[in-house]
Design an enzyme around this catalytic site. Structure first.
Site, mmCIF file in Angstrom:
data_model
loop_
_atom_site.group_PDB
_atom_site.id
_atom_site.type_symbol
_atom_site.label_atom_id
_atom_site.label_comp_id
_atom_site.label_asym_id
_atom_site.label_seq_id
_atom_site.Cartn_x
_atom_site.Cartn_y
_atom_site.Cartn_z
ATOM 1 N N LYS A 103 62.456 67.282 17.000
ATOM 2 C CA LYS A 103 61.934 66.370 15.988
ATOM 3 C C LYS A 103 60.687 65.669 16.523
ATOM 4 O O LYS A 103 60.602 65.326 17.702
ATOM 5 C CB LYS A 103 62.996 65.330 15.601
ATOM 6 C CG LYS A 103 64.228 65.959 14.949
ATOM 7 C CD LYS A 103 63.898 66.522 13.577
ATOM 8 C CE LYS A 103 65.042 67.314 12.981
ATOM 9 N NZ LYS A 103 65.178 68.664 13.525
ATOM 10 N N ASP A 104 59.747 65.438 15.620
ATOM 11 C CA ASP A 104 58.446 64.887 15.965
ATOM 12 C C ASP A 104 58.573 63.486 16.555
ATOM 13 O O ASP A 104 59.510 62.741 16.251
ATOM 14 C CB ASP A 104 57.584 64.848 14.703
ATOM 15 C CG ASP A 104 56.104 64.742 15.016
ATOM 16 O OD1 ASP A 104 55.745 64.775 16.201
ATOM 17 O OD2 ASP A 104 55.318 64.626 14.065
#
Length: 458
Positions: A103-104
């Site tokens: 996830k960013d």
């Protein structure tokens, strides 16, 4: 729909993303002004949804097994960094923590992880500035990418200059055209390469070609367009002098991986293999995967620019059959004898045209698409067999197929409001669901049509 494509920015073209599929101008604006403007939640095959504000469980946890399934909520850091900090706090090796997806960093994200051998009581004692770990249940196996079926997004696009009605009309036209096309272009998104420093795929290419020294040099000296002044100074100094001790003195404190590699080279100046192996195996694999992603993006861009259909197979194309979650489960080669059947399945949402992510096991497409792929690989000086990485076998990658388009589902109607951070400007809220592996930024870029990726928050 007559397909005439807008050209992407120079920075996107470096990532293999060469076109927009929609012809309308975008609504403009900026994403990720605040971390809370970009919310991501995972959905597992079991039906579990990760929540951004979960309650701490009361009483005994359900399930059995030696793996503790948890929700990891993080703000402003990436998954690998969060896992490393958690492992350090628990006093365990990084390898005991597993996750379904990366996830960013520039977001608030809720995802599932498993921790082997951990107890809920250990987590209660932990306190982090930028993340929270909440136990869910015990399980007999670690969570892995196949457990993830989708991600749900809540995105606020700020600083939109046009009137509310115009923004909504344009947004609905763009989304409508993508729906008519069969979905959004399933490019690998900007974070796979690094918007501020798009170098991961370049490092991956050098590793695939066995040029480990060059890969290390890129890792340490490549200067990205969005890097800060201190990082630029340190990288430029090292490129000019190869003075690793001086480089470490100039390097900003947060650049952990570069620091580890440089320290190893100070001790063992010619051990480039050992230096790159100071990085976590998951990160090293990401380099190779980023190069594969770049090649896939080029395959998809070139197919679109040639006017070949994205939602209909031609003889020689690959088609993947989709399961009840919209995920590929079987591949079929299109031929004149099965073309009608496959096109019917695609129209019914039960199949998708697919393109190869090159690897040592994955066959390329046939027909005209195959010619496109062969020309790109020849230009790159790469063969699929090169992904059996001789210089570093643990990075070898077999390749696979990936749908050319990704379906998206709005979870609620888009809303236009005033932007409290930018008086007189508008904000648009979008909530949608994408299959695992598809990037929200690839839908948002069609909506916004950013002139400057970095200033627009990508």
């Amino acid at each position: 729909m007559d397909l005439q494509f807008k050209e992407a920015s120079e920075l996107e073209r470096k990532m293999g993303i060469e076109i927009y599929l929609t012809t309308q101008d975008g609504i403009g604006g900026r994403i990720r002004t605040l971390l809370s403007d970009f919310i991501v939640r995972e959905v597992l095959r079991s039906g579990l949804r990760a929540e951004v504000s979960p309650k701490w469980p009361s009483g005994s946890l359900p399930g059995k097994g030696s793996f503790l399934l948890c929700t990891l909520i993080k703000k402003g850091i990436d998954t690998l960094t969060a896992a490393r900090e958690l492992a350090r706090a628990l006093g365990i090796p990084n390898g005991l923590i597993s996750f379904a997806g990366l996830k960013d960093a520039k977001a608030i994200t809720a995802q599932f992880i498993t921790i082997r051998g951990a107890k809920p009581g250990q987590l209660e004692l932990l306190s982090f500035r930028n993340m929270l770990v909440v136990p869910v249940e015990f399980t007999t196996k670690p969570v892995n990418p196949s457990d993830l079926i989708a991600n749900e997004f809540g995105i606020l696009i700020r600083d939109i200059g046009m009137p509310s009605t115009d923004a909504l009309v344009r947004l609905e036209a763009i989304l409508g055209d993508l729906k008519e096309l069969g979905g959004m272009p399933n490019f690998f998104g900007h974070q796979r390469f690094g918007t501020h420093r798009p170098v991961t795929h370049l490092i991956g290419r050098e590793l695939v070609l066995g040029r480990v020294k060059e890969a290390v040099e890129l890792l340490l000296t490549y200067i990205g367009p969005g890097e800060g002044a201190r990082a630029r100074e340190a990288r430029s100094y090292l490129a000019d002098t190869w003075d690793l001790k001086g480089f470490l003195e100039l390097l900003p404190k947060g650049m952990f991986y570069e620091r580890e590699v440089a320290r190893h080279l100070i001790k063992r100046p010619r051990d480039y293999h050992g230096a790159i192996r100071k990085l976590p195996i998951k990160l090293r694999k990401l380099f190779v995967q980023a190069y594969q992603a770049y090649l896939f993006n080029r395959f998809l861009s070139s197919r679109a620019k040639e006017g070949l259909p994205l939602s209909e197979p031609l003889p020689g194309d690959w088609v993947v059959l989709l399961d009840e979650h919209g995920l590929p489960h079987r591949a079929v080669r299109a031929s004149r004898s099965n073309l009608g059947t496959l096109r019917g399945l695609i129209k019914a949402g039960r199949a998708s045209l697919a393109l190869p992510i090159p690897g040592f096991r994955q066959e390329g497409s046939g027909g005209r698409q195959g010619e496109i792929e062969e020309a790109i690989l020849e230009e790159e000086g790469i063969s699929p067999s090169d992904f059996k990485v001789k210089a570093m076998p643990e990075l070898s990658s077999p390749g696979q197929l990936r749908p050319a388009l990704a379906s998206f589902r709005l979870l609620e109607d888009p809303r236009v409001t005033g932007d409290e951070l930018n008086p007189g400007r508008r904000a648009v809220f979008l909530s949608f669901r994408l299959p695992r592996g598809s990037y929200a930024t690839c839908l948002l870029r069609e909506v916004i049509k950013p002139r400057d990726l970095i200033k627009s928050g990508f």
